[in-house]
Enzyme design. Structure first.
Site, PDB file in Angstrom:
ATOM      1  N   GLU A 162       0.806  -1.216   0.000  1.00  0.00           N
ATOM      2  CA  GLU A 162       0.000   0.000   0.000  1.00  0.00           C
ATOM      3  C   GLU A 162       0.843   1.273   0.000  1.00  0.00           C
ATOM      4  O   GLU A 162       1.933   1.308   0.550  1.00  0.00           O
ATOM      5  CB  GLU A 162      -0.905  -0.021   1.244  1.00  0.00           C
ATOM      6  CG  GLU A 162      -1.857  -1.213   1.186  1.00  0.00           C
ATOM      7  CD  GLU A 162      -2.575  -1.484   2.501  1.00  0.00           C
ATOM      8  OE1 GLU A 162      -2.594  -0.598   3.371  1.00  0.00           O
ATOM      9  OE2 GLU A 162      -3.115  -2.590   2.641  1.00  0.00           O
TER      10      GLU A 162
ATOM     11  N   CYS B  55       3.251   8.728   0.462  1.00  0.00           N
ATOM     12  CA  CYS B  55       3.818   7.837   1.473  1.00  0.00           C
ATOM     13  C   CYS B  55       4.032   6.469   0.832  1.00  0.00           C
ATOM     14  O   CYS B  55       3.091   5.871   0.324  1.00  0.00           O
ATOM     15  CB  CYS B  55       2.837   7.754   2.645  1.00  0.00           C
ATOM     16  SG  CYS B  55       3.358   6.622   3.935  1.00  0.00           S
TER      17      CYS B  55
ATOM     18  N   CYS C 273       6.410  -6.316   8.059  1.00  0.00           N
ATOM     19  CA  CYS C 273       7.600  -5.781   8.743  1.00  0.00           C
ATOM     20  C   CYS C 273       8.002  -6.765   9.827  1.00  0.00           C
ATOM     21  O   CYS C 273       7.147  -7.266  10.545  1.00  0.00           O
ATOM     22  CB  CYS C 273       7.284  -4.412   9.360  1.00  0.00           C
ATOM     23  SG  CYS C 273       8.676  -3.725  10.304  1.00  0.00           S
TER      24      CYS C 273
ATOM     25  N   CYS D 211       6.354  -4.002  16.213  1.00  0.00           N
ATOM     26  CA  CYS D 211       5.924  -3.024  17.213  1.00  0.00           C
ATOM     27  C   CYS D 211       4.470  -3.351  17.589  1.00  0.00           C
ATOM     28  O   CYS D 211       3.647  -3.627  16.712  1.00  0.00           O
ATOM     29  CB  CYS D 211       6.031  -1.603  16.667  1.00  0.00           C
ATOM     30  SG  CYS D 211       7.727  -1.205  16.181  1.00  0.00           S
TER      31      CYS D 211
ATOM     32  N   CYS E  89       1.269  -1.520  15.849  1.00  0.00           N
ATOM     33  CA  CYS E  89       1.302  -1.245  14.409  1.00  0.00           C
ATOM     34  C   CYS E  89       0.713  -2.399  13.606  1.00  0.00           C
ATOM     35  O   CYS E  89       1.096  -3.561  13.800  1.00  0.00           O
ATOM     36  CB  CYS E  89       2.759  -0.994  13.998  1.00  0.00           C
ATOM     37  SG  CYS E  89       3.016  -0.901  12.220  1.00  0.00           S
TER      38      CYS E  89
ATOM     39  N   CYS F 170      -1.180   6.360   9.530  1.00  0.00           N
ATOM     40  CA  CYS F 170       0.032   5.745  10.077  1.00  0.00           C
ATOM     41  C   CYS F 170      -0.302   4.499  10.867  1.00  0.00           C
ATOM     42  O   CYS F 170      -1.147   4.534  11.749  1.00  0.00           O
ATOM     43  CB  CYS F 170       0.707   6.689  11.070  1.00  0.00           C
ATOM     44  SG  CYS F 170       1.298   8.177  10.352  1.00  0.00           S
TER      45      CYS F 170
HETATM   46  N1  SAH Z   1       9.148   1.274  10.076  1.00  0.00           N
HETATM   47  C1  SAH Z   1       9.359   2.675  10.035  1.00  0.00           C
HETATM   48  C2  SAH Z   1       8.513   3.381   8.995  1.00  0.00           C
HETATM   49  C3  SAH Z   1       7.054   2.979   8.877  1.00  0.00           C
HETATM   50  S1  SAH Z   1       5.983   3.220  10.256  1.00  0.00           S
HETATM   51  C4  SAH Z   1       9.150   3.297  11.383  1.00  0.00           C
HETATM   52  O1  SAH Z   1       8.627   2.635  12.271  1.00  0.00           O
HETATM   53  O2  SAH Z   1       9.528   4.447  11.543  1.00  0.00           O
HETATM   54  C5  SAH Z   1       5.554   4.947  10.133  1.00  0.00           C
HETATM   55  C6  SAH Z   1       5.084   5.572  11.476  1.00  0.00           C
HETATM   56  O3  SAH Z   1       3.791   5.107  11.876  1.00  0.00           O
HETATM   57  C7  SAH Z   1       6.013   5.267  12.651  1.00  0.00           C
HETATM   58  O4  SAH Z   1       6.419   6.481  13.220  1.00  0.00           O
HETATM   59  C8  SAH Z   1       5.151   4.490  13.620  1.00  0.00           C
HETATM   60  O5  SAH Z   1       5.537   4.743  14.935  1.00  0.00           O
HETATM   61  C9  SAH Z   1       3.766   4.996  13.286  1.00  0.00           C
HETATM   62  N2  SAH Z   1       2.685   4.097  13.692  1.00  0.00           N
HETATM   63  C10 SAH Z   1       2.689   2.751  13.694  1.00  0.00           C
HETATM   64  N3  SAH Z   1       1.495   2.276  14.141  1.00  0.00           N
HETATM   65  C11 SAH Z   1       0.733   3.348  14.421  1.00  0.00           C
HETATM   66  C12 SAH Z   1      -0.619   3.516  14.873  1.00  0.00           C
HETATM   67  N4  SAH Z   1      -1.410   2.478  15.125  1.00  0.00           N
HETATM   68  N5  SAH Z   1      -1.090   4.773  15.037  1.00  0.00           N
HETATM   69  C13 SAH Z   1      -0.301   5.842  14.746  1.00  0.00           C
HETATM   70  N6  SAH Z   1       0.949   5.744  14.294  1.00  0.00           N
HETATM   71  C14 SAH Z   1       1.477   4.512  14.132  1.00  0.00           C
HETATM   72 FE1  SF4 Z   2       7.649  -1.978  11.455  1.00  0.00          FE
HETATM   73 FE2  SF4 Z   2       5.375  -0.794  12.160  1.00  0.00          FE
HETATM   74 FE3  SF4 Z   2       7.397  -0.899  13.869  1.00  0.00          FE
HETATM   75 FE4  SF4 Z   2       7.575   0.691  11.708  1.00  0.00          FE
HETATM   76  S1  SF4 Z   2       6.125   0.909  13.408  1.00  0.00           S
HETATM   77  S2  SF4 Z   2       9.121  -0.711  12.526  1.00  0.00           S
HETATM   78  S3  SF4 Z   2       6.441  -0.559  10.232  1.00  0.00           S
HETATM   79  S4  SF4 Z   2       6.267  -2.673  13.070  1.00  0.00           S
END
Ligand code: SAH
Ligand code: SF4
Length: 344
Positions: free
Chosen positions: A92, A105, A112, A116, A119, A335
């Protein structure tokens, strides 16, 4: 052996390839312009090349493109693009128009591996890395469909995946993005966001200091961060912060610190104060991202009042703060929601 995919090649590489075929380097620049500036996917349409050269290129090289995709518009004007790749997987991207500019974006991996807890992409697990051509094509397709006359274009590598875990493909993408015969973007308008993979981050700081860096901090102390972001167990804040403090930033540039605000998890006043201490003398600006809900995840977004208050504490201590109002959350394009529809 697979034929070289021209869409994964920076313009200079295409020049070299033309030379090895006995042609002049400028032919390579012409081809690069067709691919990256005009979005042409068919060698027959490169009308300033002779038929015989067109034939030779089609025979020797591949010019991949993502033929199928869906566009899911959100009520706020942003659009989620779901790209269907030839191996049956999908990935996406999101187009976010705002006044006279548009932000694209892009994803760098399918899924991934970093897991986290908050996410949606992390929950999918890791499926595979994207190829350079697949990163380029997300941009070319969205640009072709979205570009009103001469808008400013920003690119953020903040879609699915961890860009620094797909280093080589991302690096080639940047080579293509910055070249005048490629996508012709300026480095200031490209942001790479990372969870903090330290060895790759150090390499990136040496090779790409001109690219805007964003770091997902998401916590105000090590114990909290290790819980939210398992990667932090391997690369703790005590190692990450010195790398950021010594980052070879260009003049007047700051590192963006992303902080997802999750209700009752990392949104206490005390967290704000600890964050101030952590960021003390770092040249940074803080991007607060109110948590975007993910299906079947217990986490919640804090109240507006709490979000504002958190930001106020940071501002009071002289930090530059932006609250990232979520865009596209009604179609799971915000995000952290990417991947939710497919695998949620
Ligand atoms: N993996 C990289 C880039 C992709 S994630 C990283 O983690 O930076 C892009 C952003 O989305 C990150 O800053 C992450 O902290 C945020 N993010 C992930 N899950 C989220 C959620 N449920 N609500 C808001 N932001 C989120
Ligand atoms: Fe991966 Fe989501 Fe963590 Fe970014 S925020 S490193 S995309 S698991």
């Amino acid at each position: 052996m697979d034929r070289i995919d021209l869409k994964s090649c920076p313009p200079r590489r295409i020049e070299q390839l033309m030379v090895t075929l006995g042609h002049k380097p400028f032919r390579g620049r012409q081809i690069a312009q067709w691919i990256y500036r005009h979005g042409v996917n068919d060698v027959q349409m490169m009308t300033n090349l002779s038929h015989s050269l067109q034939g030779l290129i089609s025979e020797q090289f591949n010019l991949s493109h993502i033929a199928a995709y869906d566009v899911v518009p959100s009520t706020d004007g942003s659009k989620k693009y779901v790209f269907h790749l030839p191996d049956g997987l999908s990935v996406e991207g999101v187009a976010i128009p705002l006044e006279n500019k548009v932000t694209f974006c892009l994803s760098t991996q399918i899924g991934c591996p970093l897991g986290c807890t908050f996410c949606a992409t992390g929950r999918m697990g890791f499926i595979r890395n994207l190829r350079t051509a697949e990163i380029v094509d997300q941009l070319l397709i969205m640009k072709q469909r979205e570009a009103t006359p001469f808008p400013r274009i920003n690119v953020v590598l903040m879609g699915m995946g961890e860009p620094l875990l797909n280093y080589d493909a991302v690096s080639e993408f940047l080579n293509i993005a910055l070249d005048q015969n490629g996508l012709g973007l300026s480095a200031r308008r490209i942001t790479l966001s990372t969870a903090g993979v330290i060895p790759s981050l150090i390499r990136f700081s040496q090779e790409w200091p001109q690219i805007q860096l964003a770091v997902s901090l998401n916590a105000s102390n090590q114990a909290q961060r290790a819980q939210l972001m398992p990667l932090s167990q391997k690369y703790p804040l005590s190692e990450l912060l010195p790398v950021l403090k010594n980052y070879p930033l260009p003049r007047r540039r700051r590192i963006t610190i992303e902080y997802v605000l999750i209700n009752e998890v990392n949104d206490r006043q005390d967290d704000a104060r600890q964050l101030v201490r952590l960021l003390g003398n770092l040249r940074s600006k803080v991007n607060l991202i109110p948590f975007n809900p993910v299906i079947n995840m217990p986490e919640q977004r804090p109240s507006e009042k709490k979000i504002e208050h958190f930001g106020e504490i940071l501002r009071k201590h002289k930090l530059a703060v932006m609250i990232r109002r979520s865009r596209g959350d009604d179609v799971a394009a915000a995000c952290g929601q990417l991947g939710e529809m497919v695998h949620g």
